[in-house]
Design an enzyme around this catalytic site. Structure first.
Site, PDB file in Angstrom:
ATOM      1  N   ARG A 120       0.839  -1.196   0.000  1.00  0.00           N
ATOM      2  CA  ARG A 120       0.000   0.000   0.000  1.00  0.00           C
ATOM      3  C   ARG A 120       0.874   1.247   0.000  1.00  0.00           C
ATOM      4  O   ARG A 120       1.991   1.227   0.468  1.00  0.00           O
ATOM      5  CB  ARG A 120      -0.894   0.030   1.251  1.00  0.00           C
ATOM      6  N   LYS A 185       2.565  -7.150  11.990  1.00  0.00           N
ATOM      7  CA  LYS A 185       1.874  -7.416  10.728  1.00  0.00           C
ATOM      8  C   LYS A 185       2.138  -8.828  10.209  1.00  0.00           C
ATOM      9  O   LYS A 185       3.269  -9.225   9.962  1.00  0.00           O
ATOM     10  CB  LYS A 185       2.327  -6.385   9.692  1.00  0.00           C
ATOM     11  N   ARG A 320      -1.797   5.345  13.093  1.00  0.00           N
ATOM     12  CA  ARG A 320      -0.960   4.728  14.126  1.00  0.00           C
ATOM     13  C   ARG A 320      -1.531   5.061  15.498  1.00  0.00           C
ATOM     14  O   ARG A 320      -2.228   6.053  15.667  1.00  0.00           O
ATOM     15  CB  ARG A 320       0.505   5.165  14.002  1.00  0.00           C
TER      16      ARG A 320
HETATM   17  C1  BTN Z   1       0.283  -3.764   2.264  1.00  0.00           C
HETATM   18  O1  BTN Z   1       1.081  -2.854   2.047  1.00  0.00           O
HETATM   19  O2  BTN Z   1      -0.074  -4.033   3.404  1.00  0.00           O
HETATM   20  C2  BTN Z   1      -0.267  -4.553   1.112  1.00  0.00           C
HETATM   21  C3  BTN Z   1       0.663  -5.678   0.711  1.00  0.00           C
HETATM   22  C4  BTN Z   1       0.110  -6.552  -0.394  1.00  0.00           C
HETATM   23  C5  BTN Z   1       1.133  -7.564  -0.872  1.00  0.00           C
HETATM   24  C6  BTN Z   1       0.537  -8.534  -1.828  1.00  0.00           C
HETATM   25  S1  BTN Z   1       1.628  -9.894  -2.162  1.00  0.00           S
HETATM   26  C7  BTN Z   1       0.573 -10.425  -3.444  1.00  0.00           C
HETATM   27  C8  BTN Z   1       0.120  -9.192  -4.178  1.00  0.00           C
HETATM   28  N1  BTN Z   1       1.084  -8.803  -5.180  1.00  0.00           N
HETATM   29  C9  BTN Z   1       1.668  -7.640  -4.892  1.00  0.00           C
HETATM   30  O3  BTN Z   1       2.550  -7.097  -5.589  1.00  0.00           O
HETATM   31  N2  BTN Z   1       1.156  -7.137  -3.755  1.00  0.00           N
HETATM   32  C10 BTN Z   1       0.156  -8.006  -3.194  1.00  0.00           C
END
Ligand code: BTN
Length: 322
Positions: A120, A185, A320
């Site tokens: 994100r 996380k 946060r």
């Molecule tokens: C976050 O930042 O919390 C979201 C992370 C999402 C990661 C997943 S891994 C599978 C899919 N492919 C990506 O490039 N991102 C999501």
């Protein structure tokens, strides 16, 4: 000879001599040695002992389409169009987005490794080979972006439901959709959209779930995190966890447009890690302080501030606890 063959042979965690591997693959010992260097470059812990050969410490479970399919419920099976199992990709969300531009609802993409995993707010998602879950799903919706309000939060609830099936306890959600264990996380969710924001659109739902991390990858993560293997007693099968995730997520995607977030709201509230806690919401350069009061029917975060209640939608907002 594909590297996959070597990984398969070494996946049992036992020692295999260069000669045996060469014989099995029908290539020379030197060719095997070159492939083994590539295996090491993937960050896989390869041990080599003179006279014994090579072994992957602790073994390795590779992703297999048949194993994932074996664990699917009949309803998930009926809704899935394709399970695409990949080795090294840039990002499963990127691949899924390429599929999504021409429809492909029900396309499921998983990979052993992502070289440009997307998180994100433009962050990088650390995605080493063979140890975690990188999953993306394409789903088509007809009601436009408005009908998708709260979908990413509902996905968080479904991930918690899936993990509770293997006995994971104490999971919480951090708005909008981080899955936390003991404040750290465990999984992240990234939704991307293409198509007509006012009509038929395709959504890519990406889920990254940490299981184990090699030391070099741990050093790259800039926030408190935890892996599934340290929160469950038994050894985690990635294929099995993928089936469990799909069993929850695919039916959710199928019926979300009918029920909306309202169906998942009370469960989300009960999992809210920040309910009634003092928080700071970061919105661009602004920092807004208040008390978090959970989410409304559209999945927006409600924060009581000195100027009254404020509502925050997803996007570039971060949160946060004070
Ligand atoms: C976050 O930042 O919390 C979201 C992370 C999402 C990661 C997943 S891994 C599978 C899919 N492919 C990506 O490039 N991102 C999501």
């Amino acid at each position: 000879m594909p590297i996959d063959f070597l990984l398969e042979a070494l996946s049992d965690g036992e020692f295999h001599s260069g000669d045996d591997l060469g014989r099995l693959a029908g290539v020379s010992r030197t060719a095997i040695w070159k492939r083994l260097k590539k295996v090491e470059e993937l960050g896989i812990p390869l041990i080599s002992i003179k006279g014994k050969g090579y072994c992957i410490e602790g073994g390795l479970e590779l992703l297999r389409e048949n194993k994932i399919r074996d664990g699917l419920s009949s309803s998930a099976k009926a809704l899935i169009a394709e399970v695409d199992v990949n080795g090294v990709v840039t990002s499963t969300n990127e691949l899924a987005m390429q599929k999504a531009v021409s429809g492909n609802s029900g396309y499921i993409c998983v990979a052993e490794q992502q070289t440009s995993g997307r998180g994100r707010r433009g962050r990088h998602w650390v995605s080493p080979f063979g140890c975690n879950i990188y999953l993306s799903m394409v789903w088509e919706f007809t009601g436009g972006a408005a009908a998708l309000e709260g979908l990413s939060l509902a996905v968080g609830v479904a991930v918690v439901d899936a993990l509770s099936k293997i006995g994971v306890k104490g999971l919480q959600l951090k708005w909008p959709n981080d899955v936390l264990h003991d404040g750290k996380k465990l999984a992240g969710i990234l939704l991307e959209m293409t198509g007509d924001a006012a009509g038929t659109c395709q959504v890519v739902v990406g889920v990254g779930l940490n299981i184990t991390m090699p030391d070099a990858s741990q050093a790259q993560i800039d926030q408190p995190w935890v892996g599934l293997s340290s929160v469950v007693a038994e050894r985690v099968s990635r294929n099995e966890v993928l089936s469990l995730l799909l069993n929850e997520l695919v039916p959710l995607l199928d019926d979300f447009e009918m029920h909306g977030f309202n169906k998942y709201r009370s469960q989300w509230q009960s999992l809210d890690a920040f309910q009634n806690k003092k928080v700071v919401v970061k919105l661009g350069a602004d920092e807004i302080e208040g008390v978090s009061r959970g989410v409304d029917v559209s999945g927006a975060l409600i924060v009581d501030t000195s100027e009254g209640a404020r509502r925050f939608n997803g996007g570039e907002v971060s949160l946060r606890v004070v």
